[in-house]
Enzyme design. Structure first.
Site, PDB file in Angstrom:
ATOM      1  N   GLU A 157       0.807  -1.226   0.000  1.00 39.99           N
ATOM      2  CA  GLU A 157       0.000   0.000   0.000  1.00 39.99           C
ATOM      3  C   GLU A 157       0.842   1.279   0.000  1.00 39.99           C
ATOM      4  OE1 GLU A 157      -2.934  -0.510   3.132  1.00 39.99           O
ATOM      5  OE2 GLU A 157      -4.135  -1.771   1.822  1.00 39.99           O
ATOM      6  N   GLU A 357      -6.046  -8.539  -1.063  1.00 43.62           N
ATOM      7  CA  GLU A 357      -6.733  -8.301   0.221  1.00 43.62           C
ATOM      8  C   GLU A 357      -8.176  -7.959  -0.082  1.00 43.62           C
ATOM      9  OE1 GLU A 357      -5.107  -5.752   3.238  1.00 43.62           O
ATOM     10  OE2 GLU A 357      -3.043  -6.166   2.621  1.00 43.62           O
TER      11      GLU A 357
END
Ligand code: BG6
Length: 458
Positions: A157, A357
């Site tokens: 991220e 995810e």
């Protein structure tokens, strides 16, 4: 690389592995956070001691891939210097165990757990010395595991990097501090270089491997059809979703990012040789991986603070979508958004995508006396999201490489402790860390066996 699509699950070292500083591991920033918060990252789900058992559960579910991260400070206790052989052996054993069941390891090189020594000595990623240490660490990982790990993710991220204040720093900086933005940009740029170097090295050292970035998706819709709201959503999507991907795919900061630097009077600490690495064809990634949990709404003018804005995924103000329901954590449930996001990504970058995810985190899982956990709410959430993935793969014909939902075995939350659970397997954190199959375990087993066709009834 014959397989086209992987079903499996996902975790990260600091939230799952535990094992403290056993086996010569050095402290990461989370070991330090443990001292401040009491959240026992040093134990977490204790994959360190349970990995054989855990992998056998994954195999029983039919996993074809497992995304995990390497704790940098387990290989290099100080982040740089001498390799800790015991740590290196641990991961090799884990990868071999996965291979025993034909489970493909998908490995994140850096999932936030920076070796604390790099924070103390170099103030984290703002220093080129940390970047050098990361390059050494990548070389070591590719050298040690290149024969067995063929899917790599660079930094978790990283598109949130500029928004995460002082994440890797010794010193708490405020936006009002004179050096705040210079520090943020120096750190961010070094993580960007970390990505490019990792991709290039991976291509050089493991020619048959695939390497991608990992981004936090944050799909924004306009709150109304007022073009000003449409523009507000566009600005959000550019800033959070596209700017970094533009950078990773072209090797250049786009004009919006250049403008931001100009306005903040930033002098980027970079060089001709770094620019050459950024623009080199071998530094271009093979696929894009991302997390997807929710979508948000934007409107023109001042955006209200989202009630969940304090969690790490929502570092920005946003409006809630009146058309969508929310989880008990206040995150909107938007399976169609996943289909939209997958299409949008592919339309823009023409690279295969991997969902690494997704899932429903709740505090509501109840372990019954007979060892059952009836998590029909999780099944409902996942069913709809898998339908969206199926549609993207099979109707929209996007090359989707895999679906690896988050926290497949319960683990620690990034925004709290162990009480927020995502898994197909319940971990009894309050007692003995014993594992129990939830109802979703048996459901996911059928989903995988049928390549996503048998989703049960809603
Ligand atoms: C992602 C992170 O942002 O979201 C994970 O990569 C994190 O580390 C996950 O755990 C879910 O967030 P949370 O706050 O529910 O743990």
């Amino acid at each position: 690389m014959k397989k086209q699509f992987f079903w499996g699950g996902s975790a990260s070292a600091f939230q799952f592995e535990g094992g403290g500083t056993e086996g010569g591991k050095g402290s990461s920033i989370y070991d330090i956070r443990e001292k401040e918060t009491g959240v026992t990252y040093s134990v977490a789900s204790d994959f360190y001691h349970h990995y054989k058992e855990d992998i056998s559960w994954m195999a029983e579910m039919g996993f074809q891939a497992f995304r995990m991260s390497i704790a940098w400070s387990r290989l290099f206790p100080d982040g740089d210097g001498v390799l800790n052989q015991e740590g290196a052996d641990f991961y090799r054993n884990v990868f071999l165990e996965l291979k025993k069941y034909q489970i493909e390891p998908v490995v994140t090189l850096f999932h936030w757990d920076l070796p604390y020594s790099l924070v103390q000595r170099y103030d984290g990623f703002q220093s080129k010395k940390t970047l050098q240490a990361f390059i050494q660490y990548c070389k070591t990982c590719f050298g040690l595991y290149g024969d067995i790990v063929k899917y790599w993710l660079t930094l978790n991220e990283n598109n949130l990097g500029l928004m995460l204040p002082s994440m890797y720093s010794n010193k708490k900086r405020r936006k009002s501090d004179a050096d705040y933005w210079q520090y943020q940009w120096d750190s961010y740029h070094n993580t960007v270089m970390a990505h490019f170097y990792a991709v290039r090295l991976c291509h050089e050292m493991i020619p048959d491997a695939k390497v991608g970035c990992m981004m936090a998706s944050s799909l924004a819709y306009p709150l109304s059809s007022d073009p000003r709201d449409v523009r507000a959503a566009q600005i959000h999507n550019q800033k959070v979703n596209w700017d970094e991907l533009d950078l990773f795919t072209t090797g250049r900061y786009n004009t919006r990012m250049q403008q931001q630097m100009k306005e903040a009077a930033i002098t980027l600490n970079t060089s001709e040789s770094e620019r050459a690495v950024m623009e080199d064809a071998s530094s271009k990634m093979d696929f894009i991986s991302f997390s997807y949990y929710f979508s948000v709404c934007m409107r023109d003018g001042e955006n209200k603070n989202n009630e969940n804005a304090k969690t790490i995924q929502m570092l920005y103000a946003a409006y809630e979508n009146p058309c969508l329901e929310k989880s008990t954590f206040g995150w909107t449930i938007d399976p169609m958004g996943l289909r939209i996001f997958i299409n949008e990504l592919y339309d823009r970058y023409k690279l295969p995508v991997m969902i690494v995810e997704n899932g429903l985190g709740v505090k509501d899982d109840i372990l019954n006396e007979d060892g059952t956990v009836h998590d029909e709410y999780r099944i409902a959430y996942l069913r709809e999201h898998i339908q969206a993935v199926n549609q993207a793969r099979k109707e929209d014909h996007v090359p989707v490489l895999g679906y690896l939902p988050w926290g497949c075995i319960d683990l620690y939350s990034a925004s709290g402790d162990w009480s927020k659970r995502y898994g197909f397997i319940y971990v009894d954190f309050a007692h003995d860390l014993k594992r129990y199959r939830k109802d979703s375990f048996f459901w996911y087993q059928k989903v995988i066996a049928s390549d996503g066709e048998e989703l049960g009834h809603s």
